[in-house]
Design a protein around this motif. Structure first.
Motif, short mmCIF file in Angstrom:
data_model
loop_
_atom_site.label_atom_id
_atom_site.label_comp_id
_atom_site.label_asym_id
_atom_site.label_seq_id
_atom_site.Cartn_x
_atom_site.Cartn_y
_atom_site.Cartn_z
N GLY A 50 47.90 2.19 36.00
CA GLY A 50 47.77 3.28 35.06
C GLY A 50 47.50 2.90 33.63
O GLY A 50 47.77 3.70 32.74
N ARG A 51 46.96 1.70 33.39
CA ARG A 51 46.72 1.28 32.01
C ARG A 51 45.26 0.86 31.86
O ARG A 51 44.72 0.16 32.70
N ASN A 52 44.62 1.24 30.78
CA ASN A 52 43.22 0.90 30.55
C ASN A 52 43.13 -0.43 29.83
O ASN A 52 42.96 -0.50 28.62
N ASN A 122 31.96 8.10 36.09
CA ASN A 122 31.32 6.85 35.66
C ASN A 122 31.87 6.32 34.34
O ASN A 122 32.43 5.24 34.30
N GLN A 123 31.73 7.06 33.25
CA GLN A 123 32.17 6.55 31.96
C GLN A 123 32.31 7.68 30.95
O GLN A 123 31.57 8.65 30.97
N THR A 124 33.30 7.55 30.07
CA THR A 124 33.45 8.46 28.94
C THR A 124 34.17 7.70 27.84
O THR A 124 34.49 6.52 27.99
N GLN A 125 34.40 8.35 26.73
CA GLN A 125 35.12 7.72 25.63
C GLN A 125 36.53 8.28 25.52
O GLN A 125 36.76 9.48 25.72
N SER A 126 37.46 7.40 25.21
CA SER A 126 38.84 7.81 24.96
C SER A 126 39.26 7.28 23.59
O SER A 126 38.57 6.47 22.98
N GLY A 127 40.41 7.71 23.13
CA GLY A 127 40.95 7.20 21.88
C GLY A 127 41.35 5.74 21.99
O GLY A 127 41.65 5.09 20.98
N CYS A 128 41.37 5.19 23.21
CA CYS A 128 41.71 3.79 23.44
C CYS A 128 40.50 2.97 23.83
O CYS A 128 40.63 1.85 24.34
N GLY A 129 39.31 3.50 23.62
CA GLY A 129 38.10 2.78 23.97
C GLY A 129 37.39 3.44 25.12
O GLY A 129 37.63 4.59 25.47
N ALA A 130 36.48 2.69 25.75
CA ALA A 130 35.67 3.23 26.84
C ALA A 130 36.52 3.38 28.10
O ALA A 130 37.28 2.49 28.47
N ALA A 131 36.37 4.53 28.73
CA ALA A 131 36.98 4.76 30.04
C ALA A 131 35.87 4.65 31.07
O ALA A 131 34.86 5.33 30.96
N GLN A 132 36.05 3.80 32.07
CA GLN A 132 35.06 3.61 33.11
C GLN A 132 35.69 3.84 34.46
O GLN A 132 36.91 3.81 34.61
N GLU A 133 34.83 4.05 35.46
CA GLU A 133 35.32 4.24 36.81
C GLU A 133 36.23 3.09 37.23
O GLU A 133 37.25 3.29 37.89
N ALA A 134 35.87 1.86 36.82
CA ALA A 134 36.62 0.68 37.24
C ALA A 134 38.02 0.62 36.63
O ALA A 134 38.87 -0.12 37.12
N THR A 135 38.28 1.38 35.57
CA THR A 135 39.60 1.29 34.95
C THR A 135 40.66 2.03 35.73
O THR A 135 41.85 1.79 35.55
N GLY A 136 40.26 2.95 36.61
CA GLY A 136 41.24 3.75 37.31
C GLY A 136 41.92 4.72 36.35
O GLY A 136 41.62 4.77 35.16
N PRO A 137 42.84 5.54 36.86
CA PRO A 137 43.55 6.48 35.99
C PRO A 137 44.35 5.74 34.93
O PRO A 137 44.96 4.71 35.20
N PHE A 138 44.36 6.27 33.70
CA PHE A 138 45.19 5.68 32.66
C PHE A 138 45.53 6.73 31.61
O PHE A 138 44.86 7.76 31.48
N TYR A 139 46.59 6.46 30.88
CA TYR A 139 47.03 7.31 29.77
C TYR A 139 46.71 6.62 28.46
O TYR A 139 46.99 5.43 28.30
N CYS A 140 46.12 7.35 27.53
CA CYS A 140 45.84 6.81 26.21
C CYS A 140 46.80 7.44 25.20
O CYS A 140 46.71 8.64 24.93
N PRO A 141 47.70 6.66 24.63
CA PRO A 141 48.65 7.21 23.66
C PRO A 141 48.00 7.64 22.35
O PRO A 141 48.55 8.46 21.62
N GLU A 142 46.82 7.09 22.05
CA GLU A 142 46.16 7.41 20.78
C GLU A 142 45.68 8.85 20.73
O GLU A 142 45.70 9.48 19.68
#
Length: 297
Positions: A50-52, A122-142
């Protein structure tokens, strides 16, 4: 698990119709000379946990600040199975947040504020950087958002997990457990501990096991409300085992290196999730003071 489809939650941002998915600012082979092998390790860790970890490569340990989209750019085309998954996640998101809104002040003395759930492809942007399919689910505290690409369920099954209703719910409840940690200030304290390399693995493991326990605390409420069916708990425990560090390392390289763990063993993840399920008490989820197996007093 008993649940009722009810449309999209107001706390869901559906970006599956985005055309480009963002991507500026992501340095796939950055991170202070981490190297391709290190990047592969981070991909594996991000994929099943659960971490990017990938989102931090471009900033030497600090996450880049980015704008996040609020609306999907186009109509969403989805299969019947994907539609079912979005309905389930929307239901669980609202149920978990309703639970913590009532429980967090009562048990921990803090008000709860809602997180958002971002669905993307596939990919999007998060407050913690790029979110990709390969990252799996994650929570961004930012930006206080959970990011999920629904293709993750296929990857989870390849690891020995499953997509039963309560099993999928465990994954989202775990990510929202990180949001609870953020509200309580635990996330920030753990990040400070991780600045010391000698404490990095321990702090990361304890943070993740606590999120498992918080997921179990919500699961206890589902059990008390008669929403779980026989076998639901066993299926969720299979998912907890599938994303244990020892299980992943055995699959990837045939050996286990506890000193490099970031999320804990399969037994530890199962133990802490069970601790939350059995107690229903977030105060019993203090992994930073209790042994990693979840049972030492």
């Amino acid at each position: 698990m008993e649940w009722t489809p009810g449309g999209m939650s107001n706390d869901v941002e559906d970006r599956r119709g985005d055309s480009g998915g963002g991507g500026g600012g992501f340095l796939p082979f950055g991170g202070g000379g981490l190297g391709i092998v290190g990047v592969i390790v981070l991909v594996v860790l991000s994929l099943v946990t659960g971490r990017n970890f990938l989102g931090f490569l471009g900033g030497g340990g600090s996450a880049p600040q980015t704008q996040t989209r609020q609306q999907s750019e186009g109509p969403v085309q989805e299969s019947a199975g994907e539609h079912r998954d979005t309905q389930l996640l929307s239901f669980v998101l609202d149920d978990v947040q309703k639970f913590w809104t009532a429980t967090l002040p009562e048990q921990m003395g803090h008000p709860y504020r809602h997180a958002k759930l971002v669905l993307f492809r596939n990919q999007t942007q998060s407050g913690c950087g790029a979110a990709q399919e390969a990252t799996g689910p994650f929570y961004c505290p930012e930006d206080e958002r959970v990011y999920i690409d629904l293709d993750f369920w296929d990857d989870l099954k390849r690891l020995g997990g499953n997509t039963a209703d309560f099993s999928q719910s465990y994954v989202l409840a775990h990510e929202l457990g990180h949001h609870v940690q953020n509200i309580l200030g635990i996330e920030q304290k753990a990040q400070q501990m991780m600045q010391d390399r000698s404490q990095r693995s321990r702090a990361s493991v304890e943070l993740e096991l606590q999120a498992d326990c918080f997921a179990g605390v919500w699961g206890h409420s589902m059990q008390q409300r008669g929403k779980l069916d026989p076998g639901d708990m066993d299926q969720a425990l299979k998912n907890a085992a599938a994303v244990g560090d020892d299980h992943i390392q055995k699959m990837e390289r045939g050996t286990v290196s506890p000193e490099s763990w970031t999320h804990g063993s399969s037994a530890e993840r199962q133990g802490w999730f069970s601790r939350g399920m059995n107690s229903g008490d977030a105060r019993r989820c203090n992994t930073f003071q209790v042994g990693p197996d979840g049972y030492n007093q």
